[in-house]
Design an enzyme around this catalytic site. Structure first.
Site, PDB file in Angstrom:
ATOM      1  NE  ARG A  82      74.135 -15.732  62.890  1.00  0.00           N
ATOM      2  CZ  ARG A  82      73.133 -16.593  62.958  1.00  0.00           C
ATOM      3  NH1 ARG A  82      73.127 -17.676  62.232  1.00  0.00           N
ATOM      4  NH2 ARG A  82      72.109 -16.354  63.765  1.00  0.00           N
ATOM      5  CE  LYS A 127      71.830 -19.729  57.437  1.00  0.00           C
ATOM      6  NZ  LYS A 127      72.221 -18.394  57.038  1.00  0.00           N
TER       7      LYS A 127
HETATM    8  N1  HH2 Z   1      71.453 -16.715  59.398  1.00  0.00           N
HETATM    9  C1  HH2 Z   1      70.445 -16.857  60.285  1.00  0.00           C
HETATM   10  C2  HH2 Z   1      70.149 -15.846  61.203  1.00  0.00           C
HETATM   11  N2  HH2 Z   1      70.880 -14.713  61.235  1.00  0.00           N
HETATM   12  N3  HH2 Z   1      72.661 -13.412  60.404  1.00  0.00           N
HETATM   13  C3  HH2 Z   1      73.667 -13.261  59.540  1.00  0.00           C
HETATM   14  N4  HH2 Z   1      74.411 -12.128  59.552  1.00  0.00           N
HETATM   15  N5  HH2 Z   1      73.984 -14.212  58.614  1.00  0.00           N
HETATM   16  C4  HH2 Z   1      73.279 -15.373  58.524  1.00  0.00           C
HETATM   17  O1  HH2 Z   1      73.589 -16.205  57.639  1.00  0.00           O
HETATM   18  C5  HH2 Z   1      72.197 -15.584  59.424  1.00  0.00           C
HETATM   19  C6  HH2 Z   1      71.912 -14.556  60.373  1.00  0.00           C
HETATM   20  C7  HH2 Z   1      69.643 -18.115  60.274  1.00  0.00           C
HETATM   21  O2  HH2 Z   1      70.235 -19.094  61.095  1.00  0.00           O
HETATM   22  P1  HH2 Z   1      69.768 -19.403  62.592  1.00  0.00           P
HETATM   23  O3  HH2 Z   1      69.862 -18.177  63.424  1.00  0.00           O
HETATM   24  O4  HH2 Z   1      70.529 -20.560  63.097  1.00  0.00           O
HETATM   25  O5  HH2 Z   1      68.269 -19.870  62.441  1.00  0.00           O
HETATM   26  P2  HH2 Z   1      66.875 -19.168  62.715  1.00  0.00           P
HETATM   27  O6  HH2 Z   1      66.774 -17.969  61.799  1.00  0.00           O
HETATM   28  O7  HH2 Z   1      65.857 -20.214  62.382  1.00  0.00           O
HETATM   29  O8  HH2 Z   1      66.836 -18.745  64.149  1.00  0.00           O
END
Ligand code: HH2
Length: 282
Positions: free
Chosen positions: A261, A226
């Protein structure tokens, strides 16, 4: 064991948070902040799924909408097309892996749970869709409740808290207790790194993670690659944030996180192995 609605429970028996687990991220999106476009097509997503499971992921989080700061929501039919074929195949192929659907939309959660998906991963922490509780009860599913404020489009525009630790903890605890008292089988809480938080807010939450993990609910930490890690390491892009990610994961494990995650599953699994070899348990 049956849920209140009489359905076979989905998570009881399969999911135990007796030791830390790694949740692989499967973003079936064109625009996620780290892996956007890589796993948009079902065949690529399924190949990534195989890799992550071979690397030791025991949870997989499937998402069809980026929630990166500034992003726009996608229409429900688009999100359904992205995640449902993947979940359908994945659930058939891997009956011992725990799958979550990362969505804030009722229709997407409904279709995913109909297939057998185990958890709804709700980054709005029940703010968007209170009916998620009913869905969990109906299908014997669990819920992951993440703290966030506003929506992805605006959440990083000057987020403010009187006391970020107390506000995040109290919010999560209230929602988690509500879900538990309603009969939801498994409730996971998540402080929501990067969701309506400045670097200082994120650091305060990580530094004081015990304040959240000492609640009765298992804690999920989503910090992988992040932007707070980019800021700390002199502006590195997401693909160069792996070492910082693993450092943050190890700190989170030491402070009671039960679910990590991760984009970099192999590295996260190694981090858990070191943690466990040292004999820590919570
Ligand atoms: N972060 C993201 C998406 N979903 N869910 C939970 N429970 N906790 C998190 O910290 C979280 C999440 C964002 O990360 P990512 O899915 O890699 O990116 P994007 O939202 O751009 O798809």
């Amino acid at each position: 064991m049956t849920s209140k609605s009489g359905n076979l429970t989905r998570v009881a028996g399969l999911v135990r948070f007796d030791r830390p687990r790694v949740m692989g991220i499967l973003n079936c999106t064109p625009d996620s902040f780290s892996d956007g476009g890589l796993f948009l097509h079902t065949d690529k997503a399924l190949a990534r799924l195989d890799d992550m499971i071979a690397e030791g992921a025991t949870f997989i989080d499937v998402g069809g909408e980026s929630t990166r700061p500034g992003s726009d929501p996608v229409p429900v039919d688009v999100e359904l097309q992205r995640v449902i074929p993947v979940l359908d195949e994945a659930l058939k192929k891997y009956p011992n892996i725990v799958f979550s659907v990362d969505t804030t939309k009722y229709e997407v959660a409904l279709e995913a749970l109909k297939l057998g998906t185990h958890y709804i991963n709700d980054v709005s922490g029940l703010r968007n869709e209170p009916r998620f509780v009913d869905l969990c009860l109906k299908f014997g599913a669990g819920i992951m409740l993440m703290h966030s404020i506003g929506n992805p489009k605006t959440m990083q525009q000057n987020p403010e808290y009187a006391d970020v630790l107390t506000e995040v903890r109290e919010y999560l605890l209230a929602k988690a207790l509500f879900c538990q008292e309603s009969g939801v089988q498994s409730v996971v809480i998540d402080p929501g790194f990067g969701f309506g938080k400045t670097l200082e807010h994120n650091l305060a939450l990580l530094r004081n993670l015990k304040y959240i993990t000492n609640c009765e609910f298992p804690v999920l930490v989503g910090i992988s690659r992040k932007s707070m890690l980019g800021a700390i390491t002199g502006g590195k892009p997401p693909e160069e944030r792996v070492a910082a990610t693993i450092s943050a994961h190890f700190f989170a494990l030491l402070h009671g996180a039960k679910l990590i995650r991760a984009h970099d599953v192999k590295e996260a699994v190694d981090s858990v192995a070191v943690f466990e070899a040292l004999g820590f348990s919570f």
